[in-house]
Design a protein around this motif. Structure first.
Motif, PDB file in Angstrom:
ATOM      1  N   THR A  74       0.845  -1.192   0.000  1.00 43.56           N
ATOM      2  CA  THR A  74       0.000   0.000   0.000  1.00 43.56           C
ATOM      3  C   THR A  74       0.879   1.241   0.000  1.00 43.56           C
ATOM      4  O   THR A  74       2.027   1.207   0.445  1.00 43.56           O
ATOM      5  CB  THR A  74      -0.931   0.068   1.226  1.00 43.56           C
ATOM      6  OG1 THR A  74      -0.141   0.241   2.423  1.00 43.56           O
ATOM      7  CG2 THR A  74      -1.786  -1.173   1.352  1.00 43.56           C
ATOM      8  N   LYS A  75       0.328   2.334  -0.536  1.00 42.60           N
ATOM      9  CA  LYS A  75       0.956   3.651  -0.471  1.00 42.60           C
ATOM     10  C   LYS A  75      -0.075   4.616   0.077  1.00 42.60           C
ATOM     11  O   LYS A  75      -1.141   4.804  -0.518  1.00 42.60           O
ATOM     12  CB  LYS A  75       1.420   4.105  -1.855  1.00 42.60           C
ATOM     13  CG  LYS A  75       1.968   5.536  -1.874  1.00 42.60           C
ATOM     14  CD  LYS A  75       2.298   5.984  -3.292  1.00 42.60           C
ATOM     15  CE  LYS A  75       2.765   7.437  -3.313  1.00 42.60           C
ATOM     16  NZ  LYS A  75       3.047   7.900  -4.704  1.00 42.60           N
ATOM     17  N   ASN A  76       0.234   5.205   1.229  1.00 42.54           N
ATOM     18  CA  ASN A  76      -0.707   6.111   1.901  1.00 42.54           C
ATOM     19  C   ASN A  76      -2.077   5.449   2.067  1.00 42.54           C
ATOM     20  O   ASN A  76      -3.127   6.029   1.763  1.00 42.54           O
ATOM     21  CB  ASN A  76      -0.832   7.426   1.137  1.00 42.54           C
ATOM     22  CG  ASN A  76       0.498   8.161   1.043  1.00 42.54           C
ATOM     23  OD1 ASN A  76       1.325   8.080   1.939  1.00 42.54           O
ATOM     24  ND2 ASN A  76       0.709   8.868  -0.058  1.00 42.54           N
ATOM     25  N   LYS A  77      -2.050   4.170   2.506  1.00 38.96           N
ATOM     26  CA  LYS A  77      -3.233   3.353   2.804  1.00 38.96           C
ATOM     27  C   LYS A  77      -4.009   2.922   1.568  1.00 38.96           C
ATOM     28  O   LYS A  77      -5.079   2.318   1.690  1.00 38.96           O
ATOM     29  CB  LYS A  77      -4.171   4.068   3.782  1.00 38.96           C
ATOM     30  CG  LYS A  77      -3.523   4.368   5.139  1.00 38.96           C
ATOM     31  CD  LYS A  77      -4.520   5.020   6.091  1.00 38.96           C
ATOM     32  CE  LYS A  77      -3.872   5.302   7.434  1.00 38.96           C
ATOM     33  NZ  LYS A  77      -4.836   5.931   8.384  1.00 38.96           N
ATOM     34  N   LYS A 121       4.524  -4.396   7.853  1.00 39.92           N
ATOM     35  CA  LYS A 121       5.635  -3.495   8.148  1.00 39.92           C
ATOM     36  C   LYS A 121       5.462  -2.208   7.349  1.00 39.92           C
ATOM     37  O   LYS A 121       4.979  -2.222   6.221  1.00 39.92           O
ATOM     38  CB  LYS A 121       6.979  -4.153   7.788  1.00 39.92           C
ATOM     39  CG  LYS A 121       7.335  -5.347   8.665  1.00 39.92           C
ATOM     40  CD  LYS A 121       7.594  -4.927  10.100  1.00 39.92           C
ATOM     41  CE  LYS A 121       7.982  -6.113  10.962  1.00 39.92           C
ATOM     42  NZ  LYS A 121       8.266  -5.724  12.358  1.00 39.92           N
ATOM     43  N   PHE A 122       5.882  -1.068   7.974  1.00 38.01           N
ATOM     44  CA  PHE A 122       5.687   0.243   7.365  1.00 38.01           C
ATOM     45  C   PHE A 122       7.032   0.908   7.066  1.00 38.01           C
ATOM     46  O   PHE A 122       8.021   0.688   7.772  1.00 38.01           O
ATOM     47  CB  PHE A 122       4.865   1.148   8.289  1.00 38.01           C
ATOM     48  CG  PHE A 122       3.453   0.683   8.505  1.00 38.01           C
ATOM     49  CD1 PHE A 122       2.439   1.087   7.651  1.00 38.01           C
ATOM     50  CD2 PHE A 122       3.146  -0.176   9.556  1.00 38.01           C
ATOM     51  CE1 PHE A 122       1.141   0.655   7.836  1.00 38.01           C
ATOM     52  CE2 PHE A 122       1.849  -0.617   9.747  1.00 38.01           C
ATOM     53  CZ  PHE A 122       0.835  -0.198   8.888  1.00 38.01           C
ATOM     54  N   TYR A 123       7.014   1.722   6.027  1.00 38.91           N
ATOM     55  CA  TYR A 123       8.167   2.553   5.691  1.00 38.91           C
ATOM     56  C   TYR A 123       7.662   3.969   5.420  1.00 38.91           C
ATOM     57  O   TYR A 123       6.795   4.169   4.558  1.00 38.91           O
ATOM     58  CB  TYR A 123       8.919   2.025   4.477  1.00 38.91           C
ATOM     59  CG  TYR A 123      10.093   2.901   4.088  1.00 38.91           C
ATOM     60  CD1 TYR A 123      11.316   2.782   4.736  1.00 38.91           C
ATOM     61  CD2 TYR A 123       9.963   3.875   3.100  1.00 38.91           C
ATOM     62  CE1 TYR A 123      12.381   3.598   4.412  1.00 38.91           C
ATOM     63  CE2 TYR A 123      11.031   4.697   2.772  1.00 38.91           C
ATOM     64  CZ  TYR A 123      12.237   4.553   3.420  1.00 38.91           C
ATOM     65  OH  TYR A 123      13.283   5.369   3.101  1.00 38.91           O
ATOM     66  N   VAL A 124       8.196   4.953   6.154  1.00 37.54           N
ATOM     67  CA  VAL A 124       7.793   6.347   6.018  1.00 37.54           C
ATOM     68  C   VAL A 124       8.960   7.144   5.441  1.00 37.54           C
ATOM     69  O   VAL A 124      10.083   7.070   5.940  1.00 37.54           O
ATOM     70  CB  VAL A 124       7.369   6.946   7.378  1.00 37.54           C
ATOM     71  CG1 VAL A 124       6.931   8.400   7.201  1.00 37.54           C
ATOM     72  CG2 VAL A 124       6.241   6.128   8.003  1.00 37.54           C
TER      73      VAL A 124
END
Length: 248
Positions: free
Chosen positions: A150-153, A203-206
């Protein structure tokens, strides 16, 4: 036959030991580790060959052909009839699986959830420069896992994933990749689904401001190091000057 003196016998033994040492050295340098996997389930099949931990070839049953994921700087390798052999292996594998189920009365398979899920970038991040996000999943059994991005949910498409690669402990590793262009504040996630997980592992990447290189960091570091070395030099010089006066 002519008898050998003690000295000649010792020389012969030295030559033999030297020869054996050379043979052992050549044998040790020439050792490689290869692995061939042919596996199946009710909904999945795999046929892959690897050498020294690197994938050499695998069968893509969706594209119906053998894939050789080798970098362009090596000599290409192809095997005639490899895909057809992989298809035949799948038929044998599924027949063996059905026989095993009957013999074991459909004994349930052991399942291991992924022991680690990591997300990171392939290259150092620079805003506006194309890069690749990598979702590394390892330690699971059986294969495969399902990875979505996903990108920005919002769900994104265009990602890729390699065939499961077996680890030394019998579990598997898979790596999914997503090409992206970093922009400040964007949030990406990779969601991993597996039979042994009661809920997906995410897992998230900001993309943060710290990803942009600071042009002032380099000069500041060099100035700080130079000042420190200068002070150390003064201290050492003062020490030797005092010691010299004491000696005189």
């Amino acid at each position: 036959t002519q008898s050998l003196t003690v000295r000649e016998l010792l020389m012969k033994m030295k030559e033999l030991l030297l020869f054996l040492s050379c043979v052992l050295c050549v044998s040790a340098d020439g050792q490689h580790s290869d692995i061939k996997i042919a596996g199946c389930s009710d909904s999945y099949g795999e046929d892959v060959y690897a050498l020294d931990g690197e994938e050499i070839a695998y069968a893509d049953f969706n594209k119906q052909k053998e894939i050789y994921p080798q970098p362009p700087f090596v000599d290409p390798m192809t095997v005639t009839g490899a895909y057809e052999q992989a298809v035949a292996n799948q038929q044998i594998c599924r027949a063996n699986m059905q026989n095993s189920r009957k013999g074991m009365k459909d004994f349930p398979l052991e399942r291991d959830a992924p022991s680690a899920v990591m997300i990171y970038t392939r290259d150092e991040v620079e805003f506006g420069e194309e890069n690749t996000l990598i979702c590394h999943v390892t330690g699971f059994y059986p294969a495969p896992v399902n990875v979505s991005w996903t990108k920005n949910k919002e769900k994104v498409t265009g990602s890729s994933i390699n065939v499961p690669y077996i680890n030394k402990d019998g579990t598997f590793t898979q790596i999914s990749r997503l090409d992206f262009t970093p922009q400040l504040g964007d949030t990406y996630s990779c969601k991993v689904e597996h039979l042994a997980l009661t809920e997906p592992a995410t897992k998230f990447y900001v993309v943060e401001a710290s990803a942009q290189p600071d042009s002032g960091v380099g000069p500041s570091v060099f100035c700080g190091v130079g000042l420190t070395l200068g002070l150390v030099g003064v201290a050492v010089g003062t020490f030797f000057l005092i010691k010299g006066n004491e000696c005189s």
